[in-house]
Design a protein around this motif. Structure first.
Motif, short mmCIF file in Angstrom:
data_model
loop_
_atom_site.label_atom_id
_atom_site.label_comp_id
_atom_site.label_asym_id
_atom_site.label_seq_id
_atom_site.Cartn_x
_atom_site.Cartn_y
_atom_site.Cartn_z
N ILE A 1 0.90 -1.24 -0.01
CA ILE A 1 0.03 -0.11 0.09
C ILE A 1 0.74 1.29 0.23
O ILE A 1 1.95 1.37 0.72
N ILE A 2 0.42 2.08 -0.82
CA ILE A 2 1.19 3.45 -0.90
C ILE A 2 0.26 4.53 -0.42
O ILE A 2 -0.64 4.80 -1.23
N ALA A 3 0.52 5.16 0.60
CA ALA A 3 -0.34 6.47 0.90
C ALA A 3 0.34 7.57 0.38
O ALA A 3 1.35 8.08 1.11
N VAL A 4 -0.46 8.30 -0.11
CA VAL A 4 0.09 9.80 -0.82
C VAL A 4 -0.93 10.88 -0.96
O VAL A 4 -1.08 11.55 -1.69
N THR A 5 -1.83 10.74 0.20
CA THR A 5 -2.86 11.95 0.25
C THR A 5 -2.05 13.16 0.46
O THR A 5 -0.76 13.24 1.07
N ASP A 6 -2.65 14.23 0.77
CA ASP A 6 -2.02 15.57 1.08
C ASP A 6 -1.82 15.59 2.48
O ASP A 6 -1.22 16.57 2.85
N ASN B 1 -1.46 9.67 5.98
CA ASN B 1 -0.66 8.74 5.31
C ASN B 1 -0.15 7.74 6.45
O ASN B 1 -0.21 6.50 6.00
N ILE B 2 0.44 8.33 7.41
CA ILE B 2 1.02 7.47 8.61
C ILE B 2 -0.27 6.42 8.73
O ILE B 2 0.06 5.39 9.02
N ARG C 1 3.93 8.84 2.38
CA ARG C 1 4.56 10.12 2.08
C ARG C 1 4.40 11.01 3.15
O ARG C 1 3.15 11.45 3.63
N VAL C 2 5.68 11.66 3.66
CA VAL C 2 5.58 12.29 4.91
C VAL C 2 6.42 13.38 4.76
O VAL C 2 7.73 13.32 4.72
N ARG C 3 5.75 14.77 4.32
CA ARG C 3 6.83 15.50 4.12
C ARG C 3 7.04 16.89 5.09
O ARG C 3 7.83 17.77 4.71
N ASP C 4 6.25 16.86 6.08
CA ASP C 4 6.55 18.14 7.13
C ASP C 4 8.13 17.96 7.80
O ASP C 4 8.36 16.93 8.03
#
Length: 479
Positions: A80-85, A90-91, A108-111
């Protein structure tokens, strides 16, 4: 059953949660004849826009809905790949999916607040891989800044192999000639040509045109030599002063990491609240609150004295326009973040040193993870029209021990360079790849499925090394 209606042997089942730009690009890049892709998003309009362009199952639901994940049969999925905003979404999605039986999870974790706790988050939430497009892009920009090249290049085989792109007009004696007529090409191979925004795989009689961008692969020393011939090597000059247009996440990471290396940084950001945040969280970085498209402001901030200018706002047009202005002001290295693949044609003609797409960088990282230990690196070119992959040769691969001429590789695939026991050579038809060799393959996107056939193990699937060693995923399903 596959979305096309056919009963097929499925090697791998992948669910992508979040149907934005990255989710769509990922689905396109991963999809293959033996991979089942499912895209989940709570917005029916977003799903509708991509459904006609993807060979994938569409599920209208939030990845946070446990019932929706169960109903989709998440326990039968390999990844599974979670890439919501939302980083938090996502976590949690990945953690839920793993607890429900999904084998692997990517979030995807960007902060920046999470960046320093990446390993803790992975461990605590049972996430296998965390991607941060903005951080990865910042690192790629810094890698380029700290090189002496004025062109873009990629490193392979621990730096022994280099791939670089050159504008044909910068290479004396290249325009108008057929490839077989070129001189001083020992240890070098022209793997591809970008012409009018399209990638072509050349042959000996291909004639080079003035506006072509040429991708050359070879030993680092040989690339250095051709760079000197092209005048593409910059005078030795340390990067001491950098101006960054845009104080978003990429701007933040750039400011943080470059300042740590003693580079004087100016970040120009228009949003006052964001300026306040940057000022409070970045040390030794000058934050200027103002309109970065205002030429007078840039002149007041002495743009002409900068060693590099980087445009990383959320608007491609601003980034391209202002990097060109910086170039005209005398800045040696200019870099633009560009997310729209439709600008590929424009970038080549404008003279921007390098334009990076965070989505392409991220897709490359995920493809590397999916392909397991054999794929050492994956780079996407021209919005994904082609891939450059470094592969670690394994005795189980069908290409081992056979002359390359006998492999039957299609025209869209070229083995560009091989590193054997630390020594690099450009292969020919009689060359043989041995176990333990590192080799770099240039492949058109249309031939990726063929690439997988040639370089996957003779037994089992391409992906089995990653998390199911020795066990084949092959099975017929009716979905």
């Amino acid at each position: 059953m596959h979305p096309s209606g056919m009963v097929v042997n499925i090697l791998m089942k992948v669910m992508i949660v979040g149907a934005g730009k990255l989710g769509y690009k990922l689905a396109n890049a991963i999809s293959g004849k033996d991979i089942l892709i499912t895209v989940m998003d709570s917005d029916p309009e977003v799903l509708g826009k991509i459904s006609d362009h993807l060979d994938a199952l569409m599920i209208k639901a939030s990845g946070l809905q446990v019932d929706a994940l169960k109903e989709a049969g998440i326990d039968a999925y390999d990844l599974i790949i979670a890439v919501t905003d939302s980083d938090e979404t996502n976590i949690v999605v990945c953690s839920l999916a793993k607890k429900l039986g999904c084998k692997k999870a990517i979030a995807r974790v960007r902060d920046p607040e999470y960046a320093s706790h990446r390993e803790f988050i992975k461990s605590a939430m049972d996430i296998d891989y965390i991607i941060n497009p903005e951080l990865a892009t910042a690192k790629e920009i810094i890698r380029y800044l700290l090189k002496s090249y004025s062109f873009y290049s990629g490193d392979f085989a621990e730096g022994r192999i280099l791939m670089a792109d050159f504008n044909a007009l910068t290479l004396p004696g290249f325009p108008g000639k057929q490839i077989k007529e070129l001189e001083n090409m020992s240890g070098l191979l022209i793997a591809a040509i970008s012409r009018n925004g399209e990638i072509i795989i050349p042959h000996g009689s291909t004639r080079i045109l003035d506006d072509d961008v040429i991708y050359i692969i070879g030993k680092r020393d040989n690339i250095d030599l051709i760079a000197k011939r092209s005048k593409a090597l910059l005078p030795v000059r340390n990067i001491k002063k950098v101006m960054i247009l845009g104080g978003g996440k990429i701007g933040y990471y750039l400011g943080e990491k470059l300042a740590d290396q003693g580079v004087a940084i100016k970040i120009i950001e228009q949003d006052k609240e964001r300026c306040q945040y940057l000022s409070e969280h970045l040390n030794n970085v000058l934050v200027i609150c103002g309109d970065g498209t205002d030429a007078d402001l840039l002149m007041d901030e002495d743009i002409s004295s900068m060693d590099a200018f980087i445009g990383v706002t959320g608007y491609d047009e601003e980034n391209l326009l202002m990097t060109l202005m910086a170039k005209q002001a005398g800045v040696k290295k200019v870099i633009a973040k560009v997310s729209k693949s439709s600008y590929v044609h424009l970038i080549e003609k404008l003279g921007v040193d390098i334009a990076l797409n965070p989505i392409d960088i991220t897709v490359g990282d995920i493809l590397k993870f999916i392909r397991g230990g054999r794929a050492i690196s994956v780079s996407l070119l021209l919005g994904g029209q082609a891939e450059v992959t470094e592969i670690l040769a394994d005795i189980s691969m069908p290409v081992i021990g056979k002359p390359i001429a006998e492999l039957g590789l299609p025209k869209g695939i070229i083995i560009g360079a091989v590193s054997h026991k630390g020594k690099v050579f450009i292969p020919n038809g009689s060359s043989i790849i041995n176990p333990g060799d590192r080799f770099v393959v240039f492949c058109l996107a249309s031939q990726i499925h063929v690439l997988e056939t040639f370089f996957k193990p003779s037994k089992g699937g391409l992906f089995n090394e990653l998390w199911n060693r020795g066990k084949s995923f092959g099975k017929s399903i009716n979905h």
